[in-house]
Scaffold this active site. Structure first.
Site, PDB file in Angstrom:
ATOM      1  N   HIS A   3      -1.356  -0.270 -10.236  1.00 50.25           N
ATOM      2  CA  HIS A   3      -1.974  -1.241  -9.334  1.00 50.25           C
ATOM      3  C   HIS A   3      -2.503  -2.460 -10.107  1.00 50.25           C
ATOM      4  O   HIS A   3      -3.681  -2.803 -10.043  1.00 50.25           O
ATOM      5  CB  HIS A   3      -3.110  -0.596  -8.531  1.00 50.25           C
ATOM      6  CG  HIS A   3      -3.356  -1.304  -7.226  1.00 50.25           C
ATOM      7  ND1 HIS A   3      -3.927  -0.682  -6.127  1.00 50.25           N
ATOM      8  CD2 HIS A   3      -3.128  -2.588  -6.835  1.00 50.25           C
ATOM      9  CE1 HIS A   3      -4.040  -1.549  -5.131  1.00 50.25           C
ATOM     10  NE2 HIS A   3      -3.562  -2.714  -5.549  1.00 50.25           N
ATOM     11  N   GLU A  47      -5.656   6.811  -5.971  1.00 48.47           N
ATOM     12  CA  GLU A  47      -5.643   6.133  -7.255  1.00 48.47           C
ATOM     13  C   GLU A  47      -6.928   6.495  -7.991  1.00 48.47           C
ATOM     14  O   GLU A  47      -7.999   6.435  -7.400  1.00 48.47           O
ATOM     15  CB  GLU A  47      -5.556   4.606  -7.074  1.00 48.47           C
ATOM     16  CG  GLU A  47      -4.230   4.144  -6.493  1.00 48.47           C
ATOM     17  CD  GLU A  47      -4.108   2.628  -6.384  1.00 48.47           C
ATOM     18  OE1 GLU A  47      -5.105   1.929  -6.700  1.00 48.47           O
ATOM     19  OE2 GLU A  47      -3.041   2.138  -5.993  1.00 48.47           O
ATOM     20  N   ARG A  64       0.847  -1.180   0.000  1.00 50.40           N
ATOM     21  CA  ARG A  64       0.000   0.000   0.000  1.00 50.40           C
ATOM     22  C   ARG A  64       0.886   1.234   0.000  1.00 50.40           C
ATOM     23  O   ARG A  64       1.967   1.247   0.609  1.00 50.40           O
ATOM     24  CB  ARG A  64      -0.934   0.022   1.219  1.00 50.40           C
ATOM     25  CG  ARG A  64      -2.098  -0.957   1.130  1.00 50.40           C
ATOM     26  CD  ARG A  64      -3.077  -0.561   0.031  1.00 50.40           C
ATOM     27  NE  ARG A  64      -4.293  -1.376   0.001  1.00 50.40           N
ATOM     28  CZ  ARG A  64      -4.461  -2.440  -0.775  1.00 50.40           C
ATOM     29  NH1 ARG A  64      -3.472  -2.837  -1.573  1.00 50.40           N
ATOM     30  NH2 ARG A  64      -5.607  -3.119  -0.757  1.00 50.40           N
TER      31      ARG A  64
END
Length: 331
Positions: free
Chosen positions: A291, A272, A243
């Site tokens: 991601h 994001e 993270r």
């Protein structure tokens, strides 16, 4: 008298990537793999909360990622278990909204095969100076950097859970020495030396590559800050698949710009999508992926549903569920 079937409700979000959406044909395929269990459940699939309140009146199990948490006990009087279709659950903690008696499980482990593969790629890219070489390419510079084989180098994994363990197995296959840091300090078969969180300072100076796969909790926020980055060797590189807020990206960008680390690869950000004005876009010696490191478009949902059915079996047998969240740990 015939017993009531367990009601599972799946709540999808149409704006999320398809890799995270459970469609009827995918559920049907999973039900065919688990026929005996599927006969003992009734499953509804909803989208964007259109049928959420109606389904919650009788649901025993909720499967999803984003859903209303306000007065969930009133909305879902039968709810016993919530399965999150991801591994990190920082967006729903603290769990003070959770109905009394209900538990939360996660997708931990579902990501592992793809995550291990991505980690191996990232380790090799760091070891072969790809972040610096790509920076030179963007600048139009012919900049030759000769590297040494990864065999014999040291990988430090911060967070040896399912993803970190998969990365450790890949690293050992590459001939690396693997150091691990995990909350429990328990040994892992693919980790040569395991340390507790309080021993991070002993681990970072030894690593040629640092891989972050730890979940985000109150204890891990900014775990890798400026002080910790300064402990790393100037020739070392960093990969973050966990993270964003576990690592101080501002401090990392400064070190990369000054050439005090060989390179970095980041797959997780906050927020994001990463805003266009973020300085990370132009930080030298940095490669970014949006991601995508651990989510497999082919098998992510089938593996998710296999895990759900495995836990359905456990629930019906009165056994502990896999991947049950411990509220005090936040994962």
């Amino acid at each position: 008298m015939r017993s009531r079937r367990l009601h599972i409700h799946v709540e999808n979000v149409s704006t999320m990537a398809p890799v995270f959406q459970i469609r009827r044909e995918q559920y049907a395929a999973a039900a065919a793999r688990h026929r005996g269990l599927a006969a003992r459940v009734r499953t509804t699939i909803g989208w964007d909360l259109a049928t959420f309140d109606e389904a919650m009146r009788t649901a025993d199990v909720l499967v999803g990622w984003r859903f209303p948490r306000e007065d969930l006990a009133g909305r879902a009087p039968r709810l016993k278990w919530i399965h999150m279709t991801g591994a990190g659950i920082e967006h729903i903690v603290p769990l003070d909204w959770l109905p009394r008696g209900a538990v939360v499980t996660t997708n931990s482990g579902v990501h592992a095969p793809k995550a291990g593969e991505f980690a191996a790629m990232a380790i090799l890219m760091i070891s072969n100076h790809l972040p610096a070489l790509v920076t030179a390419q963007r600048q139009g510079r012919w900049h030759r950097i000769f590297s040494t084989p990864v065999r014999g180098k040291t990988l430090a994994i911060v967070g040896v859970g399912a993803m970190g363990g998969a990365a450790a197995a890949r690293a050992k296959a590459l001939g690396m020495r693997v150091l691990g840091v995990r909350r429990s300090g328990r040994p892992h078969r693919h980790v040569d030396e395991m340390f507790g969180p309080g021993e991070l300072d002993r681990v970072l100076p030894r690593a040629d590559v640092v891989l972050v796969t730890v979940p985000l909790t109150r204890q891990t926020r900014q775990l890798i800050g400026k002080r910790e980055l300064d402990l790393m060797k100037p020739a070392a590189g960093l990969i973050n698949m966990g993270r964003a807020r576990v690592v101080d990206y501002e401090a990392l960008a400064a070190k990369l710009t000054r050439g005090e680390l060989s390179g970095a690869m980041l797959d997780v950000f906050d927020p994001e999508p990463l805003p266009a004005e973020s300085p990370l876009w132009t930080t030298p010696n940095l490669l970014m992926t949006p991601h995508v490191s651990s989510d497999d478009v082919q098998s992510y949902i089938p593996r998710t549903l296999d895990l759900v059915f495995d836990n359905v079996r456990r629930h019906l047998q009165g056994r502990p569920l896999k991947n049950r969240v411990q509220p005090d740990r936040e994962y």
